[in-house]
Design a protein around this motif. Structure first.
Motif, PDB file in Angstrom:
ATOM      1  N   SER A 161       0.852  -1.125   0.208  1.00 46.69           N
ATOM      2  CA  SER A 161      -0.023   0.024  -0.050  1.00 46.69           C
ATOM      3  C   SER A 161       0.632   1.303   0.041  1.00 46.69           C
ATOM      4  CB  SER A 161      -1.121   0.025   1.313  1.00 46.69           C
ATOM      5  OG  SER A 161      -2.172  -1.008   1.133  1.00 46.69           O
TER       6      SER A 161
ATOM      7  N   SER B 138       2.130   0.991  -4.250  1.00 43.93           N
ATOM      8  CA  SER B 138       1.084   1.794  -4.721  1.00 43.93           C
ATOM      9  C   SER B 138       1.304   3.088  -4.689  1.00 43.93           C
ATOM     10  CB  SER B 138      -0.182   1.637  -3.985  1.00 43.93           C
ATOM     11  OG  SER B 138      -0.769   0.216  -3.578  1.00 43.93           O
TER      12      SER B 138
ATOM     13  N   ALA C 252      -8.176   1.284   0.946  1.00 43.77           N
ATOM     14  CA  ALA C 252      -8.453   0.514  -0.402  1.00 43.77           C
ATOM     15  C   ALA C 252      -9.766   0.484  -0.888  1.00 43.77           C
ATOM     16  CB  ALA C 252      -7.752  -0.835  -0.388  1.00 43.77           C
TER      17      ALA C 252
ATOM     18  N   GLN D 166     -11.412   3.949  -1.602  1.00 41.48           N
ATOM     19  CA  GLN D 166     -10.868   4.336  -2.912  1.00 41.48           C
ATOM     20  C   GLN D 166     -11.599   3.629  -4.045  1.00 41.48           C
ATOM     21  OE1 GLN D 166      -6.997   5.906  -3.807  1.00 41.48           O
ATOM     22  NE2 GLN D 166      -6.371   5.724  -1.811  1.00 41.48           N
ATOM     23  N   LEU D 167     -11.730   2.272  -3.854  1.00 41.99           N
ATOM     24  CA  LEU D 167     -12.294   1.684  -4.855  1.00 41.99           C
ATOM     25  C   LEU D 167     -13.861   1.900  -5.142  1.00 41.99           C
ATOM     26  CD1 LEU D 167     -12.230  -1.075  -6.492  1.00 41.99           C
ATOM     27  CD2 LEU D 167     -13.181  -2.007  -4.613  1.00 41.99           C
TER      28      LEU D 167
ATOM     29  N   LEU E  58      -6.526  -1.799  -6.892  1.00 44.75           N
ATOM     30  CA  LEU E  58      -7.370  -1.554  -5.736  1.00 44.75           C
ATOM     31  C   LEU E  58      -8.171  -2.795  -5.233  1.00 44.75           C
ATOM     32  CD1 LEU E  58      -8.981   2.020  -6.261  1.00 44.75           C
ATOM     33  CD2 LEU E  58      -7.011   1.449  -4.799  1.00 44.75           C
TER      34      LEU E  58
END
Length: 409
Positions: free
Chosen positions: A27, A31, A215, A218-219, A295
């Motif tokens: 992450s 990412s 995660a 944000q998805l 994600l």
């Protein structure tokens, strides 16, 4: 030569501080690096090349063509499929406007910041335990490359330091409030402070929850931004690709759009509708498709990692077994008394934060380092137990000697 080589770029330097596990770095390192690469790619393409190219009427001069291009880039364009007629109603055109493409680099940077935020919180607040976890792990990691004698001395020094830290964070008052807090801490470690020996573990689990929430959050935000017809964008893309092929133009990332230009000449207001091409959307579409599936992957990995750490921390048996494993390697468990003493060593001496520190050291160095470190901590613990036992026996021995000195009647 070593000074020169020390400045050679390497991926190891991107991993951040060695105070968490490898899956956290999916992450806050991998990412973030990917999103920054995408930001640079999109931003460079926008600045160096023409972000938009428009088909202008024949009467437009050179300066009018430049004005049209930048006006459409700043003002937004709207998308109408080639098979449909351009709406006459201006409100219908405004509802079809694309308002995101100028802000894609900023959106990607903000997503990178959200991925880094849980790690920033962890680095800011883990020092509240009274232990500089970064330096402890770095010291242990460095010791694995020393000679056997130097490694033994370094780990003995580290064991002494951890012993002072564990002693400092003990409860020295025992009353109803403290007893209740310790009972609650067995099930709700988030409500405990560092004297309960659960500060680091509670903070780490909280940060793990933040990784999962980030995660998944944000998805859903990306899905609300990208999806059409209230479906998941990634699955919608796969469905369209299977039906129409991978190069079908997406209504969310159209490459050919329309733009209305209003030009004021004296008291007249003239409106022109021009057709424009957004080359950057060819890359934006692929980037956001990759991010959507990334994600999904990060959310799954972070969720399983959170459940795994909850299993390790909440169950007391895991703590005992972890410590006993290293004591067995050191050949320190011979009798049932030693096994009971090992449970006391894990439960009352190391406690959750001490065992957690050993786990973090093991994930950032080797089990060999943790084996030697546990050996020194065990030795310190047994010395303290013997000292405590001797102090308890001293009053009994003094009373026996006084009774022996009394004259016989």
């Amino acid at each position: 030569m070593s000074d020169l080589l020390g400045h050679v770029p390497s991926f190891k330097k991107l991993r951040g501080k060695p105070n968490d596990d490898g899956l956290d770095r999916v992450s806050h390192v991998i990412s973030v690096v990917l999103l920054i690469i995408f930001t640079v790619a999109v931003g460079t393409g926008t600045l160096i090349k023409d972000p938009i190219v428009c088909w202008n009427p024949a009467e437009f001069k050179d300066h009018m063509e430049s004005y049209t291009k930048w006006n459409c880039w700043v003002k937004n364009t709207y998308y109408v499929p080639m098979t449909e007629t351009i709406p006459v109603n201006i409100d219908e055109r405004q509802q079809a406007e694309l308002t995101y493409y100028q802000w894609v680099p900023i959106i990607l940077l903000f997503m990178a910041f959200l991925f880094k935020l849980p790690n920033m919180i962890w680095r800011l607040f883990n020092g509240g335990s009274g232990l500089n976890l970064d330096k402890v792990v770095f010291f242990a990691e460095k010791a694995q490359f020393d000679t056997p004698d130097d490694r033994d001395k370094s780990l003995f020094t580290l064991a002494r330091f951890m012993d002072k830290w564990l002693d400092t964070n003990k409860e020295y008052k025992w009353n109803v409030f403290v007893r209740t807090k310790h009972q609650v801490s067995r099930f709700m470690c988030f409500f405990c402070n560092k004297r309960a020996g659960k500060y680091l573990t509670a903070m780490y689990l909280f940060v793990k929850v933040l990784y999962v929430a980030n995660a998944i959050g944000q998805l859903f935000l990306l899905n609300a931004f990208l999806s059409t017809n209230y479906s998941f964008y990634g699955f919608e893309f796969l469905e369209n690709m299977a039906r129409d092929g991978p190069w079908r133009e997406s209504p969310r990332f159209p490459r050919v759009t329309l733009c209305d230009i209003r030009i004021r000449q004296l008291n007249n207001l003239q409106r022109f509708t021009v057709q424009c091409v957004l080359p950057i959307n060819l890359f934006n579409e692929k980037i956001f498709i990759f991010i959507w599936f990334w994600l999904i992957f990060v959310a799954i990995v972070a969720s399983f990692n959170l459940l795994y750490w909850i299993y390790l921390i909440v169950l007391t048996k895991n703590k005992h077994d972890y410590v006993k494993k290293y004591l067995k390697i050191n050949d320190e468990l011979h009798t049932n008394f030693d096994k009971k003493l090992a449970q006391k060593f894990a439960e009352n001496y190391l406690r959750d934060d001490g065992v957690f520190t050993l786990r973090i050291i093991a994930r950032n160095s080797t089990d060999m380092v943790v084996t030697d470190l546990v050996k020194h901590l065990w030795k310190i613990f047994k010395e303290k137990q013997n000292t405590k036992k001797n102090r308890e026996l001293e009053p009994t021995m003094d009373n026996s000697m006084d009774e022996a000195k009394e004259p016989l009647t």
